[in-house]
Design a protein around this motif. Structure first.
Motif, PDB file in Angstrom:
ATOM      1  N   LEU A   8       0.832  -1.204   0.000  1.00 28.91           N
ATOM      2  CA  LEU A   8       0.000   0.000   0.000  1.00 28.91           C
ATOM      3  C   LEU A   8       0.869   1.257   0.000  1.00 28.91           C
ATOM      4  CD1 LEU A   8      -2.819   1.260   0.208  1.00 28.91           C
ATOM      5  CD2 LEU A   8      -2.618   1.095   2.708  1.00 28.91           C
ATOM      6  N   VAL A   9       1.963   1.222   0.762  1.00 23.84           N
ATOM      7  CA  VAL A   9       2.889   2.362   0.790  1.00 23.84           C
ATOM      8  C   VAL A   9       3.455   2.612  -0.596  1.00 23.84           C
ATOM      9  CG1 VAL A   9       5.116   3.180   1.659  1.00 23.84           C
ATOM     10  CG2 VAL A   9       3.487   2.099   3.222  1.00 23.84           C
ATOM     11  N   TYR A  10       3.917   1.545  -1.270  1.00 23.14           N
ATOM     12  CA  TYR A  10       4.452   1.699  -2.627  1.00 23.14           C
ATOM     13  C   TYR A  10       3.381   2.221  -3.578  1.00 23.14           C
ATOM     14  CZ  TYR A  10       8.093  -1.414  -0.799  1.00 23.14           C
ATOM     15  OH  TYR A  10       9.079  -1.985  -0.045  1.00 23.14           O
ATOM     16  N   ALA A  11       2.167   1.684  -3.467  1.00 25.02           N
ATOM     17  CA  ALA A  11       1.082   2.065  -4.372  1.00 25.02           C
ATOM     18  C   ALA A  11       0.722   3.542  -4.239  1.00 25.02           C
ATOM     19  CB  ALA A  11      -0.148   1.201  -4.112  1.00 25.02           C
ATOM     20  N   ILE A  12       0.927   4.113  -3.056  1.00 18.53           N
ATOM     21  CA  ILE A  12       0.644   5.538  -2.843  1.00 18.53           C
ATOM     22  C   ILE A  12       1.882   6.385  -3.135  1.00 18.53           C
ATOM     23  CG2 ILE A  12       0.029   7.279  -1.112  1.00 18.53           C
ATOM     24  CD1 ILE A  12      -1.619   5.116   0.298  1.00 18.53           C
ATOM     25  N   TYR A  13       3.031   5.937  -2.634  1.00 16.85           N
ATOM     26  CA  TYR A  13       4.250   6.748  -2.693  1.00 16.85           C
ATOM     27  C   TYR A  13       4.698   7.016  -4.124  1.00 16.85           C
ATOM     28  CZ  TYR A  13       9.138   8.111  -2.001  1.00 16.85           C
ATOM     29  OH  TYR A  13      10.338   8.769  -2.038  1.00 16.85           O
ATOM     30  N   TYR A  14       4.805   5.972  -4.942  1.00 21.27           N
ATOM     31  CA  TYR A  14       5.385   6.151  -6.269  1.00 21.27           C
ATOM     32  C   TYR A  14       4.509   6.972  -7.213  1.00 21.27           C
ATOM     33  CZ  TYR A  14       9.210   3.076  -4.999  1.00 21.27           C
ATOM     34  OH  TYR A  14      10.326   2.543  -4.397  1.00 21.27           O
ATOM     35  N   PRO A  15       3.175   6.790  -7.253  1.00 22.82           N
ATOM     36  CA  PRO A  15       2.367   7.692  -8.091  1.00 22.82           C
ATOM     37  C   PRO A  15       2.457   9.155  -7.663  1.00 22.82           C
ATOM     38  CG  PRO A  15       1.134   5.701  -7.612  1.00 22.82           C
ATOM     39  CD  PRO A  15       2.366   5.652  -6.750  1.00 22.82           C
ATOM     40  N   VAL A  16       2.449   9.397  -6.334  1.00 21.11           N
ATOM     41  CA  VAL A  16       2.574  10.774  -5.841  1.00 21.11           C
ATOM     42  C   VAL A  16       3.940  11.339  -6.216  1.00 21.11           C
ATOM     43  CG1 VAL A  16       2.701  12.215  -3.769  1.00 21.11           C
ATOM     44  CG2 VAL A  16       0.929  10.461  -3.958  1.00 21.11           C
ATOM     45  N   LEU A  17       4.976  10.532  -6.039  1.00 17.31           N
ATOM     46  CA  LEU A  17       6.331  10.951  -6.394  1.00 17.31           C
ATOM     47  C   LEU A  17       6.425  11.293  -7.876  1.00 17.31           C
ATOM     48  CD1 LEU A  17       9.341  11.159  -5.366  1.00 17.31           C
ATOM     49  CD2 LEU A  17       9.620   8.826  -6.205  1.00 17.31           C
ATOM     50  N   ALA A  18       5.826  10.448  -8.721  1.00 20.10           N
ATOM     51  CA  ALA A  18       5.864  10.680 -10.168  1.00 20.10           C
ATOM     52  C   ALA A  18       5.110  11.949 -10.537  1.00 20.10           C
ATOM     53  CB  ALA A  18       5.276   9.473 -10.901  1.00 20.10           C
TER      54      ALA A  18
END
Length: 326
Positions: A8-18
């Motif tokens: 869940l952290v990856y699913a939120i973090y990477y789109p926001v980062l991008a």
């Protein structure tokens, strides 16, 4: 449970980062290309190309690799030829971004500490040559990465996914290449950044002490040269400082793997503290591609002014259209 939380952290973090990183770097490229920030052409070229390579890292490493793997696990991007090309591009973009940051730090070191070389080295022509050499060498250096991978599986005669060749860690040539790759990034850049900043700080402290002695420590007298120097090094230290902080975890994990003779952890160990530490290093390293826009906005008044103009421009267009309609 922990595996689902990390997913869940990856699913939120990477789109926001991008989303934030791509938008921020595009805005930075547009503003710097206008040349209205009060910076020299030499500095502007370095900063603009740092933003370009940061943008490429976000596209290749975050969007085409991390996000596509999380949300689209079976996609043409994961066929072995495309996967191999993607990995080579990720490494090339990453190396270019890192070494351009080092080149910028060295340029500022020369400009501040080496007055005799300043006019010959710190100019837009030299910057263009340095940028071209770094980007070319980074691309050529990472060509072997395309051939370092083999299919993980073959389905209907189509090779899928990428796996390091079985002899990557045993073959002498591949071992030499692997060591060279990690020495050139992250070890050498990390050490050079620390050294150059330490030398710059030492020079500035010595120069400031000398100027105070010459001026007799008169506090009321405004030293414009010291103020200008202070402004010029704020940008350098914030950029290089954020780089060192955000890459520290990644470098620490690399050194642990090398000197303890361990291996990098895979996604099959999401609850392992080593895997969490390793992934935190990668996440912070990729975050470093998004911080420069905030640094420019926080340290450069004219950059903030150009940014405000850019944000107000769509509102002005909407206002003009509304006037035209009514």
């Amino acid at each position: 449970m922990h595996g689902r939380v990390s997913g869940l952290v990856y699913a939120i973090y990477y789109p926001v980062l991008a989303a934030l990183g791509v938008a921020g770097n595009l805005v930075t490229i547009v503003i710097l290309s206008r040349g209205m920030c009060g910076l020299s052409r030499c500095i502007t070229r370095y900063l603009m190309w740092m933003a370009v390579t940061d943008l490429l890292v976000l596209i290749t490493a975050v969007i085409l690799d991390r996000i596509s793997t999380l949300h689209f696990p079976v996609l043409f991007l994961h066929t072995t030829p495309v996967c191999s090309l993607r990995l080579a591009l990720i490494f090339a973009a990453r190396d270019s971004s890192v070494w351009l940051t080092v080149a910028f730090t060295f340029d500022r070191f020369v400009s501040i500490c080496c007055q005799k070389l300043k006019s010959k080295y710190s100019n837009k022509e030299t910057a263009a040559v340095v940028i071209g050499v770094i980007c070319t060498v980074s691309c050529v250096k990472n060509i072997p990465m395309y051939f370092a991978l083999e299919p993980l599986s073959i389905i209907d005669n189509v090779p899928w996914f990428c796996n390091l060749r079985w002899n990557f860690y045993s073959d002498v040539l591949w071992t030499m290449y692997n060591w060279m790759d990690h020495m050139l990034n992250p070890c050498a850049p990390f050490l050079l950044m620390i050294l150059l900043n330490a030398l710059t700080v030492r020079y500035i402290l010595a120069a400031n002490r000398a100027r105070r002695r010459v001026k007799g420590n008169v506090e009321e007298q405004i030293d414009s040269e010291m103020q200008n120097r202070r402004k010029s090094i704020v940008l350098l230290f914030t950029i290089s400082g954020s780089f060192l902080v955000l890459w520290a975890t990644y470098v620490a994990n690399f050194l642990f793997v090398r000197f303890v003779k361990s291996n990098y952890m895979t996604g099959s160990n999401p609850n392992n503290p080593r895997f969490i530490f390793q992934e935190c290093g990668v996440m912070l390293q990729l975050l470093s591609c998004c911080t420069n826009t905030c640094i420019y906005a926080g340290t450069q008044r004219k950059f903030r002014e150009e940014l405000k103009k850019g944000l107000k421009f769509p509102l002005k267009l909407i206002g003009k259209k509304s006037e035209f309609i009514f």
